[in-house]
Scaffold this motif. Sequence first.
Motif, short mmCIF file in Angstrom:
data_model
loop_
_atom_site.label_atom_id
_atom_site.label_comp_id
_atom_site.label_asym_id
_atom_site.label_seq_id
_atom_site.Cartn_x
_atom_site.Cartn_y
_atom_site.Cartn_z
N PHE A 78 8.91 -2.18 6.63
CA PHE A 78 9.63 -1.12 5.93
C PHE A 78 9.35 -1.16 4.43
O PHE A 78 9.01 -0.13 3.83
N LEU A 79 9.47 -2.34 3.83
CA LEU A 79 9.27 -2.45 2.37
C LEU A 79 7.83 -2.18 1.99
O LEU A 79 7.56 -1.47 1.01
N THR A 80 6.88 -2.74 2.75
CA THR A 80 5.46 -2.53 2.44
C THR A 80 5.11 -1.05 2.52
O THR A 80 4.41 -0.51 1.65
N SER A 81 5.57 -0.39 3.57
CA SER A 81 5.30 1.03 3.74
C SER A 81 5.96 1.85 2.63
O SER A 81 5.36 2.80 2.10
N MET A 82 7.17 1.45 2.22
CA MET A 82 7.88 2.17 1.18
C MET A 82 7.15 2.06 -0.15
O MET A 82 6.98 3.06 -0.86
N TYR A 83 6.67 0.84 -0.49
CA TYR A 83 5.93 0.67 -1.74
C TYR A 83 4.68 1.53 -1.74
O TYR A 83 4.36 2.21 -2.71
N SER A 84 3.95 1.47 -0.64
CA SER A 84 2.70 2.21 -0.54
C SER A 84 2.94 3.72 -0.62
O SER A 84 2.22 4.44 -1.32
N ASP A 85 3.94 4.20 0.09
CA ASP A 85 4.24 5.64 0.10
C ASP A 85 4.69 6.13 -1.27
O ASP A 85 4.28 7.20 -1.72
N ASN A 86 5.54 5.34 -1.95
CA ASN A 86 6.02 5.74 -3.27
C ASN A 86 4.89 5.82 -4.28
O ASN A 86 4.81 6.74 -5.09
N LYS A 87 3.99 4.84 -4.22
CA LYS A 87 2.84 4.83 -5.12
C LYS A 87 1.94 6.03 -4.85
O LYS A 87 1.54 6.74 -5.76
N GLU A 88 1.66 6.26 -3.57
CA GLU A 88 0.78 7.37 -3.19
C GLU A 88 1.40 8.70 -3.58
O GLU A 88 0.70 9.59 -4.09
N ASN A 89 2.70 8.86 -3.39
CA ASN A 89 3.37 10.12 -3.71
C ASN A 89 3.34 10.42 -5.20
O ASN A 89 3.14 11.56 -5.62
N PHE B 181 8.69 -0.04 -10.52
CA PHE B 181 7.50 -0.78 -10.92
C PHE B 181 6.29 -0.53 -10.02
O PHE B 181 5.19 -0.83 -10.42
N TYR B 182 6.51 0.01 -8.84
CA TYR B 182 5.41 0.25 -7.91
C TYR B 182 4.48 -0.96 -7.85
O TYR B 182 3.36 -0.91 -8.35
N PRO B 183 4.95 -2.07 -7.30
CA PRO B 183 4.11 -3.29 -7.31
C PRO B 183 2.76 -3.06 -6.67
O PRO B 183 2.66 -2.48 -5.59
N ASN B 184 1.70 -3.51 -7.36
CA ASN B 184 0.35 -3.37 -6.81
C ASN B 184 0.19 -4.17 -5.54
O ASN B 184 -0.47 -3.75 -4.60
N ASN B 185 0.79 -5.35 -5.51
CA ASN B 185 0.69 -6.18 -4.30
C ASN B 185 1.83 -5.81 -3.36
O ASN B 185 2.78 -6.56 -3.19
N SER B 186 1.74 -4.64 -2.76
CA SER B 186 2.82 -4.15 -1.91
C SER B 186 3.04 -5.04 -0.70
O SER B 186 4.17 -5.23 -0.27
N ILE B 187 1.96 -5.61 -0.16
CA ILE B 187 2.09 -6.48 1.01
C ILE B 187 2.83 -7.76 0.63
O ILE B 187 3.72 -8.23 1.34
N GLY B 188 2.47 -8.34 -0.52
CA GLY B 188 3.11 -9.58 -0.97
C GLY B 188 4.60 -9.41 -1.20
O GLY B 188 5.41 -10.23 -0.75
N TYR B 189 4.97 -8.33 -1.90
CA TYR B 189 6.38 -8.08 -2.15
C TYR B 189 7.11 -7.70 -0.86
O TYR B 189 8.29 -8.02 -0.68
#
Length: 331
Positions: A94-105, A29-37
């Motif tokens: 870890f989770l915030t960075s993972m969401y951000s990296d996956n979306k960016e990639n 789902f690549y959550p837009n609110n990566s920090i919140g999740y």
Amino acid sequence: MKEVKIRIIPAIGLFFCIQIFFIWLSANFYPNNSIGYGILGGILTSFCLYYSVKGMQDTEDFTNSIPENLRLGTAPTFSLAVIAFISFIIFTSFLTSMYSDNKENELKQFGKITTGEVLDGFSETGTHVVGSYKVTVEYSVNGETITGFTTVSPTEFQNCYIGKEVKLIYSTKNPNLIDIIGDDSKVETYTKIKNRTILISDLLKIMDLNKDQTEAYLNSISYPWNYESDKKGWINTEKLLYLLKPSDKSVSYLTTTFNPEELNDEIDKLKFIRLDTISNSKKSPGEKIKLRMLSAEGLYKNDSYALLIKSTMIGTNGQMGMVIQLEKIKQ
């Protein structure tokens, strides 16, 4: 040990379920609110760890099996709270960075740049924390109008007023996954263009380019530039830069970011000679040198071109800028 299993196994099972869910969430789902999740995942993870360790600590058989020098201190609740807090920080990061990296990639691999219109925007936390602002954008993909959401930094949010056209990148694999290209770091991330100052030598090259070539060249220096037919020129609204090309023999560049020393160095490099004006001719040699050090303003020429540099007001807010006019005087 039966008591240990009753206390520990459900907590461990819940811990792994939470990790699987949040990792699966980022991959699908690549959550837009990566920090919140990320924060939510960190809270749930630390909660599970807290009760897993507490369950083991409270079980007499398990406690007695641990060497005395490795047991938690005399204040186990405080020690557990510290462990939980540290695990919260680690897993949230870890989770915030993972969401951000996956979306960016994914946007790097499957991204396509287009133009969208800002419909709405608001602060999710009411603070100036990076990533706490959410913007709603409308854009078109293969003739279909899509409304997307993404988080932006405070600086980007200040430039995202309702109705503004913005450059954004969306995933051709998942068109609802977007990111606004609103600062130099994102420009470099998604376009590989590293922003720099437009030089007089660039203006010399632009003079010999056609309309499409000029826009491509400008965008290779400081993205994004757009052509405006009514002004017969190009504008970069993000950086308050303007370029007019009224003919094949002249070009005018208006900028709010300039360095007199760099301009003077390039003027010397291109062998431009400064022409004294009537007012300037009355100044002493020392005053002329001082004036040149403080400002590059003046009229210049070399064998092929005339160059005028002067200060002016740019934009509706009266921001001070510099106009650089270049004209070909010899073929």
